[in-house]
Write a protein that holds these residues in place. Sequence first.
Motif, mmCIF file in Angstrom:
data_model
loop_
_atom_site.group_PDB
_atom_site.id
_atom_site.type_symbol
_atom_site.label_atom_id
_atom_site.label_comp_id
_atom_site.label_asym_id
_atom_site.label_seq_id
_atom_site.Cartn_x
_atom_site.Cartn_y
_atom_site.Cartn_z
ATOM 1 N N SER A 29 52.651 55.692 43.254
ATOM 2 C CA SER A 29 52.252 55.084 41.875
ATOM 3 C C SER A 29 50.642 54.939 41.843
ATOM 4 C CB SER A 29 52.945 53.682 41.914
ATOM 5 O OG SER A 29 52.530 53.026 40.636
ATOM 6 N N LEU A 30 50.136 54.708 43.087
ATOM 7 C CA LEU A 30 48.929 54.652 42.700
ATOM 8 C C LEU A 30 48.160 56.111 42.597
ATOM 9 C CD1 LEU A 30 46.122 53.419 43.493
ATOM 10 C CD2 LEU A 30 45.980 53.956 45.661
ATOM 11 N N ALA A 53 46.323 59.965 35.908
ATOM 12 C CA ALA A 53 46.172 59.335 34.419
ATOM 13 C C ALA A 53 44.779 58.903 34.099
ATOM 14 C CB ALA A 53 46.974 58.078 34.177
ATOM 15 N N ILE A 54 44.081 58.215 34.879
ATOM 16 C CA ILE A 54 42.693 57.996 34.945
ATOM 17 C C ILE A 54 41.895 59.198 34.749
ATOM 18 C CG2 ILE A 54 40.660 56.491 35.854
ATOM 19 C CD1 ILE A 54 42.619 54.555 37.090
ATOM 20 N N ASP A 55 41.838 60.085 35.519
ATOM 21 C CA ASP A 55 41.173 61.291 35.665
ATOM 22 C C ASP A 55 41.550 62.161 34.227
ATOM 23 O OD1 ASP A 55 39.744 60.808 38.138
ATOM 24 O OD2 ASP A 55 41.478 61.881 39.239
ATOM 25 N N SER A 56 42.454 62.333 34.045
ATOM 26 C CA SER A 56 43.105 62.984 32.667
ATOM 27 C C SER A 56 42.579 62.373 31.645
ATOM 28 C CB SER A 56 44.458 63.102 32.418
ATOM 29 O OG SER A 56 45.109 61.992 32.352
ATOM 30 N N ALA A 57 41.998 61.116 31.650
ATOM 31 C CA ALA A 57 41.631 60.254 30.443
ATOM 32 C C ALA A 57 39.935 60.299 30.606
ATOM 33 C CB ALA A 57 41.870 58.911 30.122
ATOM 34 N N VAL A 109 37.099 55.189 46.715
ATOM 35 C CA VAL A 109 37.477 54.031 46.564
ATOM 36 C C VAL A 109 38.905 53.885 46.031
ATOM 37 C CG1 VAL A 109 37.094 51.631 46.128
ATOM 38 C CG2 VAL A 109 35.311 53.402 46.597
ATOM 39 N N ARG A 110 39.786 53.483 46.866
ATOM 40 C CA ARG A 110 41.093 53.287 46.415
ATOM 41 C C ARG A 110 41.755 54.219 45.511
ATOM 42 N NH1 ARG A 110 41.242 47.513 43.598
ATOM 43 N NH2 ARG A 110 39.348 48.128 42.852
ATOM 44 N N GLY A 111 41.690 55.547 46.163
ATOM 45 C CA GLY A 111 42.374 56.905 45.539
ATOM 46 C C GLY A 111 41.456 57.285 44.395
ATOM 47 N N ARG A 144 37.267 46.584 37.983
ATOM 48 C CA ARG A 144 37.607 45.396 39.037
ATOM 49 C C ARG A 144 38.949 44.750 38.932
ATOM 50 N NH1 ARG A 144 32.586 44.241 41.168
ATOM 51 N NH2 ARG A 144 30.789 45.054 39.774
ATOM 52 N N LEU A 145 39.988 45.297 38.232
ATOM 53 C CA LEU A 145 41.293 44.906 38.228
ATOM 54 C C LEU A 145 41.903 45.330 39.402
ATOM 55 C CD1 LEU A 145 42.797 45.200 34.467
ATOM 56 C CD2 LEU A 145 41.889 43.168 35.902
ATOM 57 N N ARG A 146 42.847 44.700 40.238
ATOM 58 C CA ARG A 146 43.349 45.003 41.454
ATOM 59 C C ARG A 146 44.883 45.266 41.247
ATOM 60 N NH1 ARG A 146 42.325 39.844 45.395
ATOM 61 N NH2 ARG A 146 43.017 41.444 46.722
ATOM 62 N N TYR A 147 45.341 45.684 42.299
ATOM 63 C CA TYR A 147 46.757 46.040 42.463
ATOM 64 C C TYR A 147 47.058 47.423 41.563
ATOM 65 C CZ TYR A 147 47.174 41.440 44.292
ATOM 66 O OH TYR A 147 46.866 40.333 45.180
ATOM 67 N N ARG A 148 46.076 48.305 41.776
ATOM 68 C CA ARG A 148 46.382 49.663 40.727
ATOM 69 C C ARG A 148 47.739 50.233 40.760
ATOM 70 N NH1 ARG A 148 40.583 52.423 41.896
ATOM 71 N NH2 ARG A 148 39.199 50.769 40.978
ATOM 72 N N SER A 149 48.455 50.310 42.160
ATOM 73 C CA SER A 149 49.550 50.854 42.153
ATOM 74 C C SER A 149 50.584 50.208 41.387
ATOM 75 C CB SER A 149 49.871 50.767 43.744
ATOM 76 O OG SER A 149 50.093 49.366 44.052
#
Length: 320
Positions: A33-34, A40-44, A65-67, A90-95
């Motif tokens: 999931s992460l 998705a972040i990289d594509s945007a 950092v965190r993937g 700075r939001l956590r639990y990205r997975s």
Amino acid sequence: MKSEGFRRLLRQVDSLTRQQRSKLVDALRPAISLDKVCEAIDSARPDPLCCPSCGNSRHYRHGVVRGLQRYRCRACSRTFSALSGTPLARLRYRSKWLDYLKEMLGSRSVRAAAKLIGVHRNTSFRWRHRFLDGVRHDQPERLAGIAEADEMFLLESQKGSRQLERPARKRGGVAPHRGIGHQHDCILVARDRSGLTCSFVTGRAAVTARQLHRHLLPVLDPDILLVTDGHRAYRTFAREARIAHAFVNLRAGERVRGAVHVQNVNAYHQRLRGWLSRFNGVASRYLPNYLGWRWALDGERIAAPEQLLERAIGLFHTQR
């Protein structure tokens, strides 16, 4: 893990029992999931990616950092990622983000989504409005052809406020006076015949011509035909903006006159009001977020969590 060790691990997969395979899948699910979130972040991510501090586009890679790939700016030496400067920084639990966005596409309440995803209700509330902070700006740039405009009103709400500006109302309550007054939030909706929709919170009480100039004029094509009811503010606005205007006289019982009607926008009002009712009251200060959320769901315009995540990030790293 080294390649030889990984191949040895793969050879042992066939010897696992059903319960062991199930546990292995459960252990891998957060990492998978992460990875999807990072993709998705990289594509945007816009090209070129600019430093949110100084706006410079010259940078180099500076670890992960965190993937998520991190960069260091060559001009100001600050580090940043594709999320820096966005509402999601700075939001956590990205997975768990995509699972939560899936529940948002299902219009789950704060507590229901928190229970399903396994986070605290305060985290669920914070995530909802961080994601919607970018989604609310995802509106059409222009309405063309024939556009209908009308307003709807909701009783203002200070839900969640520690200090009220008025006496408390029990379970929502009613306004102290009949009719539309300064205790009602005005929501202006403009919708063309192709289905493109723009919505705005113009303020309290009835809409004015000045508010129409501020909110409505920038999204109208110069050759548009604006169709409204007989409110004087629309006639004044159309005359001052030199926009073609037609209206129906609802007070006289006129609903449709050929192509002149406001039934499309009124149907959107009805869907919006029914959808908002599931949240048992929406605070006035968060209304723009909910209008963006409703537009994202309208006609399943956004059907996948990855799409909603891309809208939430937005184009915040543009060249200054």
